[in-house]
Design a protein around this motif. Structure first.
Motif, PDB file in Angstrom:
ATOM      1  N   PRO A 123       0.608  -1.038  -0.377  1.00  0.00           N
ATOM      2  CA  PRO A 123       0.172   0.195   0.129  1.00  0.00           C
ATOM      3  C   PRO A 123       1.010   1.176  -0.303  1.00  0.00           C
ATOM      4  O   PRO A 123       1.892   1.835   0.209  1.00  0.00           O
ATOM      5  CB  PRO A 123      -0.788  -0.118   1.869  1.00  0.00           C
ATOM      6  N   GLY A 124       0.703   2.374  -1.053  1.00  0.00           N
ATOM      7  CA  GLY A 124       1.364   3.625  -1.448  1.00  0.00           C
ATOM      8  C   GLY A 124       2.444   3.842  -2.123  1.00  0.00           C
ATOM      9  O   GLY A 124       2.531   4.954  -2.087  1.00  0.00           O
ATOM     10  N   ILE A 125       3.046   1.893  -2.767  1.00  0.00           N
ATOM     11  CA  ILE A 125       3.716   2.682  -3.130  1.00  0.00           C
ATOM     12  C   ILE A 125       3.149   1.836  -4.755  1.00  0.00           C
ATOM     13  O   ILE A 125       2.487   1.532  -5.485  1.00  0.00           O
ATOM     14  CB  ILE A 125       5.002   1.001  -3.028  1.00  0.00           C
ATOM     15  N   ASP A 126       4.074   2.781  -5.203  1.00  0.00           N
ATOM     16  CA  ASP A 126       3.368   3.544  -7.274  1.00  0.00           C
ATOM     17  C   ASP A 126       4.000   2.520  -7.981  1.00  0.00           C
ATOM     18  O   ASP A 126       3.746   1.939  -9.058  1.00  0.00           O
ATOM     19  CB  ASP A 126       4.105   4.730  -7.970  1.00  0.00           C
ATOM     20  N   ARG A 127       5.789   2.237  -7.519  1.00  0.00           N
ATOM     21  CA  ARG A 127       6.045   1.642  -8.854  1.00  0.00           C
ATOM     22  C   ARG A 127       6.859   0.580  -7.527  1.00  0.00           C
ATOM     23  O   ARG A 127       8.024   1.273  -6.722  1.00  0.00           O
ATOM     24  CB  ARG A 127       6.327   1.596  -9.741  1.00  0.00           C
ATOM     25  N   PRO A 128       7.437  -0.524  -8.682  1.00  0.00           N
ATOM     26  CA  PRO A 128       8.532  -1.680  -7.670  1.00  0.00           C
ATOM     27  C   PRO A 128       9.918  -0.809  -8.087  1.00  0.00           C
ATOM     28  O   PRO A 128       9.178  -0.292  -8.872  1.00  0.00           O
ATOM     29  CB  PRO A 128       8.452  -2.856  -8.163  1.00  0.00           C
ATOM     30  N   ALA A 129      10.905  -1.130  -7.616  1.00  0.00           N
ATOM     31  CA  ALA A 129      12.572  -0.775  -7.823  1.00  0.00           C
ATOM     32  C   ALA A 129      12.893  -2.010  -7.646  1.00  0.00           C
ATOM     33  O   ALA A 129      13.275  -2.715  -7.003  1.00  0.00           O
ATOM     34  CB  ALA A 129      12.715   0.370  -6.936  1.00  0.00           C
ATOM     35  N   LEU A 130      14.077  -2.155  -8.602  1.00  0.00           N
ATOM     36  CA  LEU A 130      14.486  -3.202  -8.905  1.00  0.00           C
ATOM     37  C   LEU A 130      16.459  -2.268  -7.518  1.00  0.00           C
ATOM     38  O   LEU A 130      16.597  -1.891  -8.319  1.00  0.00           O
ATOM     39  CB  LEU A 130      15.178  -3.794 -10.049  1.00  0.00           C
ATOM     40  N   ALA A 131      16.886  -2.814  -6.498  1.00  0.00           N
ATOM     41  CA  ALA A 131      17.931  -2.510  -6.460  1.00  0.00           C
ATOM     42  C   ALA A 131      18.989  -4.281  -6.123  1.00  0.00           C
ATOM     43  O   ALA A 131      18.618  -4.899  -6.229  1.00  0.00           O
ATOM     44  CB  ALA A 131      17.430  -2.859  -4.601  1.00  0.00           C
ATOM     45  N   ALA A 132      20.069  -3.694  -5.794  1.00  0.00           N
ATOM     46  CA  ALA A 132      21.576  -4.113  -5.920  1.00  0.00           C
ATOM     47  C   ALA A 132      22.343  -3.839  -5.195  1.00  0.00           C
ATOM     48  O   ALA A 132      22.168  -2.931  -4.773  1.00  0.00           O
ATOM     49  CB  ALA A 132      22.017  -4.427  -7.655  1.00  0.00           C
ATOM     50  N   ARG A 133      23.436  -4.865  -4.852  1.00  0.00           N
ATOM     51  CA  ARG A 133      24.231  -4.432  -4.068  1.00  0.00           C
ATOM     52  C   ARG A 133      25.679  -4.635  -4.689  1.00  0.00           C
ATOM     53  O   ARG A 133      25.510  -5.153  -5.819  1.00  0.00           O
ATOM     54  CB  ARG A 133      24.977  -5.663  -2.946  1.00  0.00           C
ATOM     55  N   LEU A 134      25.973  -3.169  -4.927  1.00  0.00           N
ATOM     56  CA  LEU A 134      27.568  -3.235  -5.199  1.00  0.00           C
ATOM     57  C   LEU A 134      29.193  -2.867  -4.526  1.00  0.00           C
ATOM     58  O   LEU A 134      29.218  -2.651  -3.282  1.00  0.00           O
ATOM     59  CB  LEU A 134      27.407  -1.632  -5.428  1.00  0.00           C
ATOM     60  N   PRO A 135      30.074  -3.588  -4.435  1.00  0.00           N
ATOM     61  CA  PRO A 135      31.538  -3.370  -3.842  1.00  0.00           C
ATOM     62  C   PRO A 135      32.075  -2.068  -3.644  1.00  0.00           C
ATOM     63  O   PRO A 135      31.665  -1.160  -4.887  1.00  0.00           O
ATOM     64  CB  PRO A 135      31.775  -4.192  -5.201  1.00  0.00           C
ATOM     65  N   THR A 136      32.862  -1.194  -2.327  1.00  0.00           N
ATOM     66  CA  THR A 136      33.262  -0.358  -2.523  1.00  0.00           C
ATOM     67  C   THR A 136      34.118  -0.056  -2.349  1.00  0.00           C
ATOM     68  O   THR A 136      34.583  -1.747  -1.928  1.00  0.00           O
ATOM     69  CB  THR A 136      31.887   0.584  -2.140  1.00  0.00           C
ATOM     70  N   ALA A 291      19.909  -9.325  -6.573  1.00  0.00           N
ATOM     71  CA  ALA A 291      19.082  -8.284  -6.524  1.00  0.00           C
ATOM     72  C   ALA A 291      17.821  -8.917  -6.048  1.00  0.00           C
ATOM     73  O   ALA A 291      17.189  -9.593  -6.101  1.00  0.00           O
ATOM     74  CB  ALA A 291      19.032  -7.693  -8.573  1.00  0.00           C
ATOM     75  N   VAL A 292      16.877  -7.265  -5.821  1.00  0.00           N
ATOM     76  CA  VAL A 292      15.389  -7.237  -5.130  1.00  0.00           C
ATOM     77  C   VAL A 292      14.691  -6.545  -5.805  1.00  0.00           C
ATOM     78  O   VAL A 292      15.292  -5.693  -5.994  1.00  0.00           O
ATOM     79  CB  VAL A 292      15.594  -7.618  -3.851  1.00  0.00           C
ATOM     80  N   PHE A 293      13.572  -6.927  -5.686  1.00  0.00           N
ATOM     81  CA  PHE A 293      12.099  -6.330  -6.718  1.00  0.00           C
ATOM     82  C   PHE A 293      11.716  -5.944  -4.860  1.00  0.00           C
ATOM     83  O   PHE A 293      10.772  -6.693  -4.169  1.00  0.00           O
ATOM     84  CB  PHE A 293      11.472  -6.630  -7.547  1.00  0.00           C
ATOM     85  N   LEU A 294      11.848  -4.557  -5.058  1.00  0.00           N
ATOM     86  CA  LEU A 294      11.198  -3.608  -3.896  1.00  0.00           C
ATOM     87  C   LEU A 294       9.815  -2.884  -3.817  1.00  0.00           C
ATOM     88  O   LEU A 294       9.928  -2.592  -4.956  1.00  0.00           O
ATOM     89  CB  LEU A 294      11.970  -2.944  -3.343  1.00  0.00           C
ATOM     90  N   GLY A 295       9.366  -3.051  -2.714  1.00  0.00           N
ATOM     91  CA  GLY A 295       8.043  -2.808  -2.895  1.00  0.00           C
ATOM     92  C   GLY A 295       6.657  -3.641  -3.426  1.00  0.00           C
ATOM     93  O   GLY A 295       5.580  -3.563  -3.666  1.00  0.00           O
ATOM     94  N   LEU A 296       6.989  -4.892  -3.110  1.00  0.00           N
ATOM     95  CA  LEU A 296       5.868  -5.478  -3.868  1.00  0.00           C
ATOM     96  C   LEU A 296       5.889  -7.033  -1.810  1.00  0.00           C
ATOM     97  O   LEU A 296       6.595  -6.527  -1.102  1.00  0.00           O
ATOM     98  CB  LEU A 296       6.558  -7.062  -4.006  1.00  0.00           C
ATOM     99  N   ASN A 297       4.423  -7.197  -1.681  1.00  0.00           N
ATOM    100  CA  ASN A 297       4.117  -7.666  -1.089  1.00  0.00           C
ATOM    101  C   ASN A 297       4.642  -9.087  -1.002  1.00  0.00           C
ATOM    102  O   ASN A 297       3.831 -10.261  -0.946  1.00  0.00           O
ATOM    103  CB  ASN A 297       2.814  -8.357  -0.863  1.00  0.00           C
ATOM    104  N   GLY A 298       6.174  -9.138  -0.835  1.00  0.00           N
ATOM    105  CA  GLY A 298       7.085 -10.173  -1.102  1.00  0.00           C
ATOM    106  C   GLY A 298       8.498  -9.872  -1.206  1.00  0.00           C
ATOM    107  O   GLY A 298       8.510  -9.216  -1.904  1.00  0.00           O
ATOM    108  N   ILE A 299       8.735 -11.098  -1.041  1.00  0.00           N
ATOM    109  CA  ILE A 299      10.763 -11.019  -1.550  1.00  0.00           C
ATOM    110  C   ILE A 299      10.660 -11.651  -2.501  1.00  0.00           C
ATOM    111  O   ILE A 299      10.572 -13.049  -3.067  1.00  0.00           O
ATOM    112  CB  ILE A 299      11.227 -11.454   0.018  1.00  0.00           C
ATOM    113  N   VAL A 300      10.946 -11.149  -3.853  1.00  0.00           N
ATOM    114  CA  VAL A 300      11.733 -11.549  -5.210  1.00  0.00           C
ATOM    115  C   VAL A 300      12.985 -10.655  -5.387  1.00  0.00           C
ATOM    116  O   VAL A 300      13.262  -9.922  -5.401  1.00  0.00           O
ATOM    117  CB  VAL A 300      10.381 -11.433  -5.961  1.00  0.00           C
ATOM    118  N   VAL A 301      14.306 -12.444  -4.907  1.00  0.00           N
ATOM    119  CA  VAL A 301      14.869 -11.945  -5.632  1.00  0.00           C
ATOM    120  C   VAL A 301      15.919 -12.606  -6.718  1.00  0.00           C
ATOM    121  O   VAL A 301      14.984 -13.930  -7.486  1.00  0.00           O
ATOM    122  CB  VAL A 301      16.245 -13.283  -4.364  1.00  0.00           C
ATOM    123  N   LYS A 302      16.347 -11.589  -7.494  1.00  0.00           N
ATOM    124  CA  LYS A 302      16.734 -11.999  -8.929  1.00  0.00           C
ATOM    125  C   LYS A 302      18.121 -11.959  -9.129  1.00  0.00           C
ATOM    126  O   LYS A 302      19.439 -11.162  -8.282  1.00  0.00           O
ATOM    127  CB  LYS A 302      16.444 -10.638  -9.395  1.00  0.00           C
TER     128      LYS A 302
END
Lengths: 342, 342
Positions: A123-136, A291-302
């Protein structure tokens, strides 16, 4: 029981198929004792492959899927037969509550489309986003989002990405108070597009979320370890991520060419090999996979299509951490707090 | 005389000031025999510094400028006193026809604003673009534009950038039939924004220009040497350029850290030093220095603020090549041909 849970794995996705996926799952199981797995795909093939992983056999179930999503299949096509595919069934197990997360190395576009359709947005999220981890250069990875799910974004989208990215850094990277910045073409207030400047103004006025908003960051400082979460639209994010990957490979290729250029340099290479392997290890995408799709009702990892056994294990470990630390609830809580404060 | 011409040099710009600028000009003069220079800045200081470069003294004139543009000065402020500054006067010499090109290591925003105001755009050009050379795995550099002059661009802008970039590759990089691609987040036709897809359609229908349009290129393939000209809006271009710079430095920093990690690796480093120096040389921004504002009635080259003597010489050499090969006329001709064909 916070230390246990089921993760649904699309056993058929990925360039190297079932053997690599199951070896990766088996490796992850060692690290996450309480975790159990639902392996989705061709039942006979999975059963055969599981013989090599007796320990995993005891901690997993198989759900048969008669079909597989093709790596270049259009999302619109894949969606129509979602319920028959290993990818679609894995996501559906999350929807039904039988699994706490789904992991797939398959077609990103199809995974995104299926996940959105099946799990729906928080609720309140308009669009999911794909988030990934990067080395630093720092001690921990950083998180970057969106990486291509949304070509164009408005200020409201960017603010939501910041909130979701901060929650992700807290749960998956153990950073209690993440430093968040917007990717921009300068660090001064007047730089960039209207959307970015508006998002910055809104984020400065959002004290109710556990994060520190650091303003703008430019592309040349992404890897310095100065921020934990970098927020951008999917177009710029995809350009930045791929340019970083390409440049790292470019430098590595030049280095290889240089080391091969003379007998002396070949010798130097052999002597310093343990050191250059440290470097390779630090940059190896398999160590930052998932990578993970954030903003969904559940965790989906790519997981990356080309991930090896170690890479798959990293992606699954990432999913396990998000499950344990209840990422979805944390995002929902943060969004609720921001709404209340607004 | 195609082999001669005057280049106006803003002698005061750059982080390291006059000494580096003049040493760079002197070095460039050796390579471009016919070239002569108008050195713009504090006359007494230039005269003093020229004592170290007798050969340059014979081939240059001094034009006094009482003021200097500050490195963090706002373009809107700098413009007001343009006619008193070394940067503004150098550009004005191009406008008056006394110089064929102007080179400055000063404030990019101010240089862009002054150049646009003083020289104006070529007929048919809506916006100028900043183009730079980047190293690749191939034998030649590639050209990328726009790198930040225009935050948002429409399809018409992108098509003009492609035409100008191709002319630049032909004149400055000696590539007779440059391969041109649009930066995008996928290689399939339906990927990206409307602007990019429209630009691609228009470029496919533009056979009257000496170039080969190769469709889309993703960030991870920029350095592969597969294309000669990469076209994008100034926002994505700036993100990609800076991310590439930052990632190259990041990998170099990790490599340094790795080489320092043990006695053995230090030894290996010493032995392979000639090889790693080849790498450093290939990536050194001083060897690719000299961005140019394309689309103006004249040649204005931006040298990196931190460029050393060699870097300044590269930028000036770049300007000299554009002058000799008559870049501005070539762009005007190409634009005319495209208009006629349309």
């Amino acid at each position: 029981m916070p230390d246990s849970g089921w993760i649904a794995v699309d056993a058929m996705g990925g360039d190297d198929g079932l053997a690599v996926m199951l070896a990766g799952v088996a490796r992850a199981r060692h690290r996450f004792e309480g975790m159990r797995f639902i392996l989705v795909g061709d039942e006979a093939a999975i059963r055969e492959e599981l013989k090599a992983h007796p320990n995993l056999s005891q901690n997993s179930e198989i759900v048969h899927a008669p079909e597989v999503v093709g790596s270049s299949e259009k999302p619109s096509q894949a969606i129509r037969r979602a319920k028959k595919t290993s990818m679609g069934i894995a996501i559906d197990l999350v929807k039904q509550g039988r699994a706490a997360a789904a992991v797939s190395s398959g077609n990103t576009g199809a995974l995104m489309a299926m996940a959105k359709l099946s799990l729906r947005m928080l609720p309140g999220i308009d669009r999911p986003a794909l988030a990934a981890r990067l080395p630093t250069l720092g001690d921990t990875d950083m998180v970057m989002l969106d990486l291509g799910a949304n070509t164009e974004c408005d200020a409201r989208n960017l603010v939501q990405f910041a909130i979701m990215g901060a929650a992700y850094a807290r749960t998956a990277l153990d950073i209690p108070h993440p430093r968040v910045a917007l990717l921009n073409i300068g660090s001064e207030d007047m730089k960039g597009t209207d959307e970015i400047r508006d998002a910055a103004a809104q984020l400065r006025a959002t004290p109710s979320v556990d994060m520190q908003f650091n303003g703008f960051i430019e592309g040349d400082r992404l890897s310095r370890g100065e921020v934990d979460v970098v927020v951008c639209d999917g177009f710029s994010g995809n350009i930045a991520l791929k340019t970083a990957e390409g440049t790292a490979r470019f430098v590595a290729d030049l280095l290889k060419r240089a080391f091969r250029s003379s007998v002396r340099s070949k010798l130097g290479f052999l002597i310093s090999k343990p050191a250059t392997e440290l470097l390779r290890d630090h940059l190896d995408p398999n160590n930052h996979n998932g990578a993970v799709f954030l903003g969904l009702n559940g965790i989906v990892v790519k997981s990356h299509g080309g991930a090896n056994e170690r890479g798959v294990a990293t992606a699954i470990g990432n999913a396990a951490k998000m499950v344990r630390n209840d990422l979805v609830r944390r995002i929902a809580d943060d969004l609720g707090n921001v709404e209340k404060a607004a």
